[in-house]
Design an enzyme around this catalytic site. Sequence first.
Site, PDB file in Angstrom:
ATOM      1  CB  SER A 141      69.955  -5.817  72.316  1.00 35.17           C
ATOM      2  OG  SER A 141      70.940  -6.495  73.051  1.00 35.17           O
ATOM      3  CE1 TYR A 154      66.137  -7.999  75.975  1.00 39.05           C
ATOM      4  CE2 TYR A 154      68.296  -8.695  75.202  1.00 39.05           C
ATOM      5  CZ  TYR A 154      67.447  -7.705  75.659  1.00 39.05           C
ATOM      6  OH  TYR A 154      67.916  -6.406  75.782  1.00 39.05           O
TER       7      TYR A 154
END
Length: 246
Positions: A141, A154
Site C-alpha cells: 500500500s 496497518y
Amino acid sequence: MEKGQKTAIITGASSGIGQATAKELASKGISVMLAARREERLQELKREIEESGGKAEYKVTDVTSAEEMEELANAAAEKFGAIHILVNNAGLMPLSYLNKKKTDEWNKMVDVNIKGVLNGIAAVLPYMEKQKHGHIVNISSVAGHVISPGSAVYSGTKFAVRAITEGLRKEIDPELNIRATIISPGAVATELTNTITDEDILNKFKGSNMKPLDSEDIARAIAYAVEQPEHVDVNEIIIRPTQQKG
Ligand code: NDP
C-alpha cells in the site's frame, strides 16, 4: 491445461482489487484459482469469468491458516498442473488511533496482512522452486511507504509486506526464475474501509472528496507486472489517485 497457458492463485478474490484482478487476468487467458472466505461471491465470480470465456476455479480459504493455504496451492496445482502466479491480496484495514487500544483489530491485521502473505509464500514456493518458474505478487500500500495518524498498525503490516517481498526477491536463487513484485495502491474505492470501527477515523474520512482509484486500475498494474517477459521483474508499482498527495 493448454500449452503456454498460465495459472494464478488470487487471495481476497471475493471483492475489490482481488475480484477485478481475477477478471483482468482471466481475460488475458490466465486460469485463475479464486480464494476468500465468502463462498457465494467466489461462485458468482467463477460463473462470470466462465461466461466471458475464461477459466476459473475457487476454494474457500482463510489466509490466516497455513494448512488451508497449503490445501489451496495443492488444489490449484492439481486442477491446473502448475502454479505460475500467486497474488497475495487478502487484507484488512481497521484503522484506529493507538490510544483506542483496539488490540483485537491489531492482531487481526497482523494475522491477515502479514501472516496471510507468509502462508501464501510458504504454500507456493515449493511448487515454484520445483518448476523453476513463478511470480509472487504481494499487495502492500502507499501506507507501506507513508505513515499517517491512525495507520500505525496497518502501515506496520504493509511495511512488513514490502520487507518480506524484497527479502524474498533477494533470497531466490537466480537460476529458479521466480519473480517478486510489490503493488502499492493509494486510495481505491472498495469495501476495505468497512472494517473501520474508530469513529474519529470515520469522521476524518467523511471530509474527503478526492476521486479514488477503481479496483480495475490496480488490476491493470498487476496484469502489466505478470505479463512481462521472464527476464523482467517489475519490483514495485506505486499507484495513487491523481488528487492524492500524501
Ligand atoms: P476488500 O475489502 O474489497 O477486499 C479484501 C479481500 O480480502 C476480500 O476479498 C476478503 O474476502 C479478503 N479477506 C479478508 N480476510 C481474509 C481472510 N482471513 N482469508 C481470506 N481472505 C480474506 O478490499 P481491497 O480490495 O481494497 O483490498 C485488497 C488489498 O489491497 C488489501 O491487502 C488492502 O490492504 C490492499 N490495499 C487497498 C487499498 C484501498 O484503498 N482499497 C489501498 C492500498 C492497499 P472474504 O471476506 O470473503 O474472506
